[in-house]
Design a protein around this motif. Structure first.
Motif, PDB file in Angstrom:
ATOM      1  N   LEU A  83     112.851  67.978  72.080  1.00  0.00           N
ATOM      2  CA  LEU A  83     113.121  68.240  70.462  1.00  0.00           C
ATOM      3  C   LEU A  83     114.186  67.354  69.952  1.00  0.00           C
ATOM      4  N   LEU A  84     115.404  67.563  70.651  1.00  0.00           N
ATOM      5  CA  LEU A  84     116.668  66.944  70.193  1.00  0.00           C
ATOM      6  C   LEU A  84     116.444  65.411  70.229  1.00  0.00           C
ATOM      7  N   SER A  85     115.620  64.623  70.826  1.00  0.00           N
ATOM      8  CA  SER A  85     115.369  63.289  71.078  1.00  0.00           C
ATOM      9  C   SER A  85     114.541  62.873  69.915  1.00  0.00           C
ATOM     10  N   GLN A  86     113.353  63.872  69.561  1.00  0.00           N
ATOM     11  CA  GLN A  86     112.592  63.614  68.553  1.00  0.00           C
ATOM     12  C   GLN A  86     113.588  63.541  67.176  1.00  0.00           C
ATOM     13  N   TYR A  87     114.508  64.485  66.807  1.00  0.00           N
ATOM     14  CA  TYR A  87     115.323  64.543  65.919  1.00  0.00           C
ATOM     15  C   TYR A  87     116.413  63.653  65.891  1.00  0.00           C
ATOM     16  N   LYS A 110     127.672  57.773  60.697  1.00  0.00           N
ATOM     17  CA  LYS A 110     127.983  58.443  59.502  1.00  0.00           C
ATOM     18  C   LYS A 110     126.901  59.453  59.235  1.00  0.00           C
ATOM     19  N   ASN A 111     125.638  59.300  59.490  1.00  0.00           N
ATOM     20  CA  ASN A 111     124.375  60.185  59.187  1.00  0.00           C
ATOM     21  C   ASN A 111     124.906  61.469  59.839  1.00  0.00           C
ATOM     22  N   ILE A 112     124.982  61.330  61.132  1.00  0.00           N
ATOM     23  CA  ILE A 112     125.409  62.491  62.179  1.00  0.00           C
ATOM     24  C   ILE A 112     126.573  63.335  61.286  1.00  0.00           C
ATOM     25  N   PRO A 145     119.906  72.565  62.901  1.00  0.00           N
ATOM     26  CA  PRO A 145     121.202  73.332  63.375  1.00  0.00           C
ATOM     27  C   PRO A 145     121.485  72.961  64.833  1.00  0.00           C
ATOM     28  N   LEU A 146     120.512  73.234  65.538  1.00  0.00           N
ATOM     29  CA  LEU A 146     120.625  73.012  66.940  1.00  0.00           C
ATOM     30  C   LEU A 146     121.151  71.640  67.510  1.00  0.00           C
ATOM     31  N   PHE A 147     120.683  70.501  66.557  1.00  0.00           N
ATOM     32  CA  PHE A 147     121.089  69.213  66.759  1.00  0.00           C
ATOM     33  C   PHE A 147     122.776  69.136  66.572  1.00  0.00           C
ATOM     34  N   VAL A 148     122.982  69.565  65.531  1.00  0.00           N
ATOM     35  CA  VAL A 148     124.388  69.516  65.182  1.00  0.00           C
ATOM     36  C   VAL A 148     125.342  70.306  66.046  1.00  0.00           C
ATOM     37  N   LEU A 149     124.895  71.408  66.738  1.00  0.00           N
ATOM     38  CA  LEU A 149     125.529  71.966  67.590  1.00  0.00           C
ATOM     39  C   LEU A 149     125.585  71.155  68.926  1.00  0.00           C
ATOM     40  N   ALA A 150     124.510  70.577  69.147  1.00  0.00           N
ATOM     41  CA  ALA A 150     124.527  69.829  70.653  1.00  0.00           C
ATOM     42  C   ALA A 150     125.514  68.737  70.568  1.00  0.00           C
ATOM     43  N   GLU A 151     125.459  67.950  68.991  1.00  0.00           N
ATOM     44  CA  GLU A 151     126.239  66.972  68.918  1.00  0.00           C
ATOM     45  C   GLU A 151     127.836  66.958  69.322  1.00  0.00           C
ATOM     46  N   MET A 152     128.158  68.182  68.642  1.00  0.00           N
ATOM     47  CA  MET A 152     129.406  68.993  68.712  1.00  0.00           C
ATOM     48  C   MET A 152     129.749  69.185  69.995  1.00  0.00           C
ATOM     49  N   VAL A 153     128.745  69.720  70.999  1.00  0.00           N
ATOM     50  CA  VAL A 153     129.201  69.984  72.176  1.00  0.00           C
ATOM     51  C   VAL A 153     129.085  68.569  72.911  1.00  0.00           C
ATOM     52  N   PHE A 154     128.550  67.734  72.716  1.00  0.00           N
ATOM     53  CA  PHE A 154     128.413  66.442  73.421  1.00  0.00           C
ATOM     54  C   PHE A 154     130.007  65.709  72.899  1.00  0.00           C
ATOM     55  N   GLU A 157     122.979  64.521  76.965  1.00  0.00           N
ATOM     56  CA  GLU A 157     123.123  63.458  75.450  1.00  0.00           C
ATOM     57  C   GLU A 157     122.440  62.298  76.101  1.00  0.00           C
ATOM     58  N   HIS A 158     122.777  61.753  77.275  1.00  0.00           N
ATOM     59  CA  HIS A 158     122.498  60.580  77.950  1.00  0.00           C
ATOM     60  C   HIS A 158     121.001  60.566  77.958  1.00  0.00           C
TER      61      HIS A 158
END
Length: 180
Positions: A7-11, A19-21, A137-146, A155-156
């Motif tokens: 799901l995160l990969s699709q997003y 900049k988008n992130i 929202p989960l993507f933003v959280l994952a990006e923050m964690v990464f 992440e890889h």
């Protein structure tokens, strides 16, 4: 890959520009907060406890997030627990100020989203798959964690798959343009 990574990969395939992130770090929390503000006003009292539509939406979201990943689900629970009292207090304002503030927050959040997608040169993920609204929202959280240096293996894998999906998306656009 786990269901979460898929799901995160699709997003992420729609969100590879930094900049988008970064715009999503502002836009998505504002949108989520505004939805909680808007839905915290509708509720019923059961045995002296007010159960709002916002609480039900947050509970269902948390259950979904926990089913995907316990760590991310727990962090989202903490975020919602911290966010809800502020949203609930806004929901207690008079109708015009509550509605105006909630809608303004919602619109500002979407402005950030679309500015980010201008940089990305891709439409938002939810336009192809509505699950993107829940995964954002989960993507933003994952990006923050990464960014904090955690879960780098996830992440890889996510980015590797996202780049493959993006290449397929771009190839479809080129193919569609050449056949028109």
């Amino acid at each position: 890959m786990t269901k979460l990574e898929t799901l995160l990969s699709q997003y992420a395939a729609y969100h590879l520009d930094h900049k988008n992130i970064l715009t999503h770090f502002v836009g998505i929390p504002l949108i989520v907060f505004s939805i909680i503000c808007l839905t915290a006003r509708a509720g019923i009292v059961i045995s002296g406890v007010e159960i709002t539509l916002a609480l039900i939406i947050m509970l269902l979201s948390i259950l979904y997030y926990l089913s995907l990943d316990r760590i991310f689900g727990f962090i989202m629970l903490v975020v919602f627990v911290l966010m809800y009292p502020f949203a609930y207090s806004i929901a207690q304002w008079g109708v015009a100020p509550w509605l105006s503030a909630s809608i303004a927050i919602f619109v500002v959040g979407w402005v950030f989203q679309f500015v980010g997608h201008f940089y990305e040169k891709k439409k938002p993920a939810f336009m192809d798959d509505v699950i993107g609204l829940a995964i954002g929202p989960l993507f933003v959280l994952a990006e923050m964690v990464f960014m904090l240096g955690f879960r780098k293996d996830m992440e890889h894998r996510m980015l590797q798959e996202a780049h493959k999906q993006r290449e397929l998306m771009d190839a479809k656009v080129v193919h569609s343009a050449s056949t028109s």
